[in-house]
Enzyme design. Structure first.
Site, short mmCIF file in Angstrom:
data_model
loop_
_atom_site.label_atom_id
_atom_site.label_comp_id
_atom_site.label_asym_id
_atom_site.label_seq_id
_atom_site.Cartn_x
_atom_site.Cartn_y
_atom_site.Cartn_z
N GLY A 1 0.47 -0.59 0.16
CA GLY A 1 0.23 -0.40 -0.35
C GLY A 1 0.92 0.70 0.12
N ASP A 2 1.21 1.88 0.98
CA ASP A 2 1.57 3.74 0.88
C ASP A 2 2.38 3.29 1.99
OD1 ASP A 2 -0.80 3.64 2.59
OD2 ASP A 2 -0.98 5.82 2.68
N GLU A 3 2.83 1.97 2.70
CA GLU A 3 3.57 1.80 3.78
C GLU A 3 4.80 1.26 3.55
OE1 GLU A 3 1.91 -0.78 5.90
OE2 GLU A 3 0.33 0.05 5.89
#
Lengths: 326, 192
Positions: A241-243
């Site tokens: 994801g956005d991690e």
């Protein structure tokens, strides 16, 4: 049933192109066509050949003939041709002379080159041609197998690289990150590392407002910001994801680390131009330091960094929180 | 069919028609365009499909393509050299064709080739019988025989008669024989 055979010199040459007839004192009495090419004008065997073992020395007083007479196989070297070897065995003829039949053994290729031998120079029963065929065919097969091995090895490496890489950003993925971490394990206890968990702020808004394709563009831009923000030797990965995860092995102090991470946040906060607008976002980061003792230490450190990350998020985002310092 | 056959056909197409044609043939035949491995056997139907697809794409009968493959093999130096170990002139070469299967299995045990029988009908006429229903073998052998007749500098007519070949050797020394040395001069030794 035993029969006595008499064979003429010409017939012997056809049947045994490498035969030699020598008198008890080493005088050459006759030779097959291949041996004649090797002997040249030599009259005496010791002018051309040297026995492989000293006790087989050829000469007027040599016992090489008696050794051959006893059924012993003998190996001879050719004077001036250190790579050329003759192997032979022989039988005693009625007049005391020896009939010796030779072969080139493993020096066959050298002999073929030296004497410019062709297939016609070998008797069909010698299997020389089959030996050369088998050798060349084996080499060709080995070449092809080697090519196949190289192709497989290349694909294995590529598969390994892909299994450790995030396809969208080209950063390491979680598996690649863990693999890089494991490289520090042999360093043993006492080596201090820091792991940072980074999560984008407002990324969901970018996706909602500009669409998922624009979201992908943003992730690529963030990956670039991370690459340019870290130092040589630091490890960056997209965990999903956005991690993102970062691993630092060299730093002077936690304050030093926070400075690096603040700089990365600043880069991420720079407006990102998209096809249908400009995205503005920030990032929250949690950091945890740990001393390597075992593989599971990474999971613990990431959990602590994650907890610090949530604290950063809770505090409004766009900041770095060090685990255990708040 | 043994991987050696499919790999040879792949290399033949790549060499004579280009990688793109090979990739097209492979895709249409539903095989990996990256190619075959030597020791990777597959069913005979794959070889048939490859030949049929190549035939369609190149607009050339499958039999002709396989014969061309045979001729192409004789122009590959390592293979030409192996073939030249079979005889001092073209007649000896034809007479030794029956040894091909045992020569093949001596090198690659898993390579099963059909039994080949050579009958000398007259001093200059031979009949070569191939014990296989697979059409590929007579055509492949015809291509190899034609290629080697050129290599030996012989004038010969090779006629394909179903599972048999007729070889008429008009002249064994019609033109210059291509050079052949038992050990290549370019090498420092046979082992290099």
């Amino acid at each position: 049933m035993k029969a006595a055979y008499t064979i003429g010199a010409d017939e012997a040459s056809i049947m045994m192109p490498m035969h030699l007839v020598v008198s008890p004192d080493g005088q050459i009495l006759g030779a097959g066509p291949v041996m004649q090419r090797l002997l040249g004008e030599a009259k005496c065997l010791h002018d051309v050949l040297a026995a492989d073992h000293q006790f087989l020395d050829i000469g007027p007083d040599s016992d090489a003939m008696s050794e051959l007479r006893r059924g012993r196989r003998a190996t001879f070297h050719v004077h001036g041709q250190k790579d050329l070897v003759l192997r032979g065995h022989g039988v005693e003829l009625s007049d005391g002379a020896m009939l010796v039949d030779f072969g080139f053994g493993m020096s066959l290729p050298q002999a073929i080159k030296l004497l410019s031998l062709t297939e016609s120079d070998f008797s069909p029963s010698s299997n020389v041609i089959e030996l050369l065929f088998t050798y060349e065919a084996s080499q060709a097969i080995l070449c092809e197998i080697s090519r196949a091995n190289e192709a497989l090895e290349k694909e294995r490496r590529e598969a390994e690289r892909m299994s450790a890489t995030d396809a969208l950003t080209g950063l390491l993925n979680r598996r690649g990150f863990e693999s890089e971490f494991r490289k520090f394990l042999p360093a043993g206890n006492g080596h201090e590392l820091a792991v940072a968990a980074l999560d984008l702020d407002l990324f969901k808004d970018v996706n909602d407002r500009f669409g998922h394709a624009a979201g992908d563009d943003v992730l690529i831009a963030v990956a670039d910001a991370l690459r340019s923000g870290v130092r040589r030797g630091d490890i960056v990965a997209r965990a999903g994801g956005d991690e993102f995860l970062l691993l630092f092995s060299l730093y002077d102090s936690v304050r030093d680390l926070v400075r690096i991470l603040d700089r990365i946040i600043e880069r991420i906060e720079e407006p990102i131009a998209l096809e249908n607008g400009i995205a503005k976002l920030s990032a929250s980061v949690g950091v945890s330091t740990f001393v390597i003792a075992a593989e599971q230490d990474l999971a613990t450190a990431i959990a602590l960094a994650d907890a610090a990350l949530y604290q950063a998020k809770s505090a409004g985002g766009g900041r770095v929180v060090v685990a255990g310092q708040q | 069919m043994h991987g050696l056959v499919n790999r040879s056909f792949e290399l033949f197409l790549r060499d004579c028609y280009g990688d793109r044609i090979w990739e097209r043939v492979a895709r249409q035949s539903k095989v990996d365009p990256r190619g075959f491995f030597l020791l990777q056997s597959s069913s005979d139907s794959i070889t048939k499909t490859l030949i049929a697809e190549a035939s369609g794409i190149l607009r050339k009968p499958g039999g002709e393509l396989v014969e061309d493959l045979g001729g192409w093999l004789t122009r590959r130096e390592p293979i030409r050299r192996l073939l030249r170990f079979s005889g001092r002139d073209f007649s000896e070469f034809v007479e030794s064709v029956g040894e091909f299967p045992s020569r093949a299995t001596m090198i690659i045990q898993s390579l099963k080739t059909p039994r080949i029988a050579v009958t000398m009908l007259t001093k200059q006429r031979y009949e070569v019988s191939i014990e296989s229903d697979a059409e590929v073998w007579p055509m492949l052998l015809a291509g190899i025989l034609r290629g080697m007749a050129d290599d030996y500098g012989a004038l010969a007519v090779i006629t394909v008669l179903n599972r048999k070949l007729r070889v008429d050797v008009a002249m064994t020394e019609f033109s210059a024989m291509r050079p052949f040395e038992l050990v290549p001069h370019t090498e420092t030794g046979v082992a290099s």
